[in-house]
Design an enzyme around this catalytic site. Sequence first.
Site, short mmCIF file in Angstrom:
data_model
loop_
_atom_site.label_atom_id
_atom_site.label_comp_id
_atom_site.label_asym_id
_atom_site.label_seq_id
_atom_site.Cartn_x
_atom_site.Cartn_y
_atom_site.Cartn_z
N ALA A 520 0.76 -1.20 -0.05
CA ALA A 520 -0.10 -0.13 -0.06
C ALA A 520 0.99 1.33 -0.04
O ALA A 520 0.39 2.40 0.57
CB ALA A 520 -1.10 -0.16 1.16
N GLU A 725 3.77 2.19 -5.99
CA GLU A 725 2.78 1.60 -6.86
C GLU A 725 2.27 2.68 -7.96
O GLU A 725 2.04 1.97 -9.16
CB GLU A 725 1.62 0.86 -6.26
CG GLU A 725 1.98 0.12 -4.98
CD GLU A 725 0.51 -0.34 -4.26
OE1 GLU A 725 0.12 -1.30 -4.38
OE2 GLU A 725 0.50 0.34 -3.03
#
Lengths: 773, 157
Positions: A520, A725
Site C-alpha cells: 500500500a 505503486e
Amino acid sequence: MSQQASMRWIGARVPKLDAPWKASGEVRYLPDFVVGGMLHGKIRRSDRVHARVKSIDTSAAKKVPGVHVVLTAKDVENVAFGHGKDNTPFKGDVVRCIRDELAAVAADTEEAAEEACRLIRVEYEDLPALFDPRAALERGAPVIYPEWPDNKPFTYRYAHGDVKKAAAESAHVVEDEFDLTWVSHCCMGTSAIIAAFDTGGRLTLNSLTQVPFLYRRDMAAIVGMKPEDIRVIQPTIGGAFGSKLDIYPFEPIAVHLARAARRPVRIVFSRQEEFLASPTRQPAIIKLKSGCDARGRFTFRDAYVLLDNGGHTSWGATIPFVMMQTFSSLYRVPHVRFLTDVAYTNNPYSGSFRGYGNLQATFAIEQHVDRLAEKTGLDPLKMRLLNAQEPGEETGQGLKFVSCGLRDCLDSAAKRSRYEEKRAAKKGESGRRVKRGLGMASMLHVGGGAKIYRSDGCGSVLSIDDFGKVTLVTGSTDIGQGSETVLAQIVAEVLGVHLDRVKVVNSDTDVKPWDVGVHASRTSYVAGNSAMMAATQAREKLLKAAAEQHRLPVEELSLADNAVMHTPKSGVAKKLEPIDRLVRSLHFSDRAELLITQAYFEPGSVKQDKEFRGNVSPTYAFGTHVVEVEVELDTGLVKVLGVWAAHDVGKVLNALGIEGQIEGGVVMGLGYALTEQLKIERGKVLNPAFRDYHLLTAPEVPPIDCDYIETEDPTGPFGAKGVGEAPAICVAAAIANAVYDATGVRFTALPLTPERVLDGLIAAGVTKDVGAR
Amino acid sequence: MQPQVEIRFTLNHRVVTAAVPPTMALLELVRDRFQLTGAKLGCGEGECGACALLMDGEPVLGCLTPAVDADGREVLTAEGLCGAKGLSPLQQAFVNEGAVQCGYCTPGMEIAAEAVLLEHPTPTVEEIRRGLEGNLCRCTGYVAIVEAVQAAAGGGR
Ligand code: FES
Ligand code: FES
C-alpha cells in the site's frame, strides 16, 4: 511536520546505500547461502486441475539415495490458512488447481530431491472442472468447495448516491465490458526459503516475506508453534512487487520438512515453478456503465466486477478494496455503485501485485473518460480537468484529499508531451498505413498505507553511539525499492549528520519493532514519519544536553555537520561541539545516559466501515501519463514513441530513487499493456518460461520523461507520500486511449499484442483481412 | 559417477584447476565450487542473462556453457571486475546512476555492459541497448542501466 529552509539530504540524488555491495556481486541472496547441514527441499505438485486424490505412493521416492524425508498430507497436521482459510500446506483429498502441493522431499542434493519427486505415484479421480468465473456462478455448476455451493466465497457492495436516477438523467452514457488477464510478477530472484530449528526448538526462517510480523503470526498457527519462537530474517531480496505479501504453501512445507528431517531445509523455486506456482496479478472482468451531463460533468458510474479466484484464496480476492476507491474517488462522481463477485474456478490463484487491482480498474475507467469526452465533444484533457479532484475534497466514499496535485499532473503531462498541439496536427494525416496517436490517463492510489488491520503503524528505535554513529532500527522492510536509503536520509537531515553516519537495521524480527509490512505504498510515509519522530526526539535530547552543558539558550542551538551549532542572536553560526563528544559526555558522566529514542507512528487513517466508507489512507498519490504511439495498420504492431508522466509525490525525498521507481513502474505498466500474459488454458499454464512470456527488454523501452508535482502533504515526512505503486497504474489505459486516437478502434482486453490489435482492426474494417495470417 | 574432466583456467585473474563432470554448467562450477555467487541462476534456460560471465572478453551464459569449455580460457565474473580499490568505474556508474534496485540482475548486467564497452569503447545508446538485450531486469525499466553504461564510457575508462 516542520520544513527546513535548505536541506542537505532530502531531495538529493542519493545512490542506494546497499548498491555498492550489490554492484560488486558480493551481496548474498537466499539461493546464494548455505547453512551447515542444509538439505534441499522439492515439492511434488498436482498434474490435474480438479481431482480426488485416491492414493499417493512415496515408497520409491523414499528409496532414492540421499533422500531424508518424504512428506504428504498424512504426515503433518495440515492446518488451513490464508484469507479464505481454504489453503493447506499439502493437499490430501482433493486438488483444485495445477499448482497444488501433494508431497515434498528433503534430500542431500537438489537432484536427489527432484528424482524422488518424480518417483512419487499419484492416483487421481478427475472431477468436473471450472475455468470460467461466469460459468462458475451459473446454476448447476460443479461445486469446488462443498462449503460454498454457489462457488462464491466473497462479494463486495459499495454505493453512494442514486445510480439509477443519475443514469436516467444523464446526457451521455457509455457501457463496455473489459477483460483483464493473468500476468506474473517475474521477480528475477525466484521464491525461496530456508527453515532451521535449533536444538532448543526455536525456528529461524530466512524468508523473502514483505510482512515479517504478520508472517510470523500466520506461520506459527500453521506449524503449531508460538509466534515468539519463530525468528524471521529477511535477506536481500530479488524483487517482490507484492508477490510476497501472503504466506504460500511452500513456506510451511519447508518448516515441516526441517522438523521431520531435523536438519535445515532450503527450497528454491526453478523459473518454471515460479511461473506455475507463484501468485499472479488478479484477472478481472469489469462491466462498466458511465455517464455525464451535457457539459461533460460526470454523473454516475456503475460497475460490476467478476474475479476469478482460482482454486484457493490469496490476496487477489481483496483487490476490490482498492478498485472501488478509483471508481468512487478518482474524479468527482456524485453517484457510484460497485459490485464484485469472487468466484472459485480450477485456475491458478492470484495474489497482490503492485497496484493491487488499480491497473485493472483504471484501464476501464480511463477509457470511459475518453469515450464520454468524445460524446460530449470535449477534448479528453479538458474533460479530466473539468472533473478532477482538488485539495480539501472529501469524496463520496469518505476519502479525504488533504493534498491533491491531479490538476497539476494533467497540465504537466499535457504540456511536456505537447498533447494538444500533436492531437490537432494529426487530424490531417490520412491514407498512411502507420498511424500516430496520443492518449492520456490518470490515477489515484493510497499514498500512506491502507488501514486494513487494527493498526497501520511502524515502530522505530534510534540510537547514537559514542562515535556519533546513528543506528535506526526500523520495523519496515526494504524489498529493493530503496526505503532503507530514504529512511537514512530523513534521519541524517533531522540530526544534521552525514549520511555515512547512519545505519539502518531492518531485517530481523528478533531485533526490530513491529510494523505491518511493505504494501500500500506505505513505507516512505509511515516508516518515514516513525523514523522522523525518533530522530526528532534524539535531536531534542542532544540540543537540551548541549544547552545545559554550555549554559546557552536552546533556541540558539541547532545540528549540522555532525555537530551542535551555536547561532548567537546577532551573529553567524559556529561549531559548538561535535555530536560524538556530546554523546560521550552523556554516557560517561553522572548522567550515565544512553542516547536512545523510540517512536511508534500510527497514521491518521481509519478502518473503513462495513459499507467501505472512511478515510483508509492519510494521504493519496495522483498521477497522469500521456503516451504517444504508432500503430501499423497492416500488422497490428503498437510502438510506443514516448511516455510523459507526472506524479504527485508530495515531496521528492530521493531524486535518484524516485526516478528508478517511476521508470521501473512505467515499464512494468508497458509490459502489462503490450506484451505480458500468463497464458492459461483449461487450468494449465502454457508459457511457464521467459522465452514465451514476453518481458520487455532494453531496446524496447521508449523514452520516459517524468515530472514530480510537490504538493507537500502536511502529514508526510517532509511532505512526502508513497509512490511505489503509482507509476504502473495508468499506463495501459493511456496506451489504449492512444491506440484509439490512432486507429479509431477501442480495445477492452490486454495485452495489445499485434495479433489482438490486428484482429480488432480487421473486425472494425480499418484493415482488410487478406487471410495471410 | 560421471567421468571427471580436469580443467585449468583463469578465474578472476587467478589460475585455478577443477575436475568437473562434462555435463556441469560453468555457472554451477563458479558458484558452487568457487563460491562466486555474483552470477545468478535466473532461469537456467538462456533467457535472462542473470548468469552472464565473460570468457576471453566475450559474454557467455553460464547456465548453458559447459564448465569444460572454460579450459585454458580466462573467465571473469562481476566480482572479478572489481579492482584493488573496490568497484570498477562501470560498477561505480551502476551505483551512481541508480542502475541497481533489487540488484539480482546487476552482476549479469555489468558483464553484458562490460562486453559492450570492450567492443565499443564509446558506444551509442543503440549499441548499449542492443548489448543488454539478453538481460532481463524487472525493477529499473533499464533506463538507469543504459545511463550507467553511457556514464562509464564517458568517464574515460
Ligand atoms: S540463468 Fe542463464 S540465462 Fe537465465
Ligand atoms: S534491479 Fe531488480 S531485476 Fe534488475
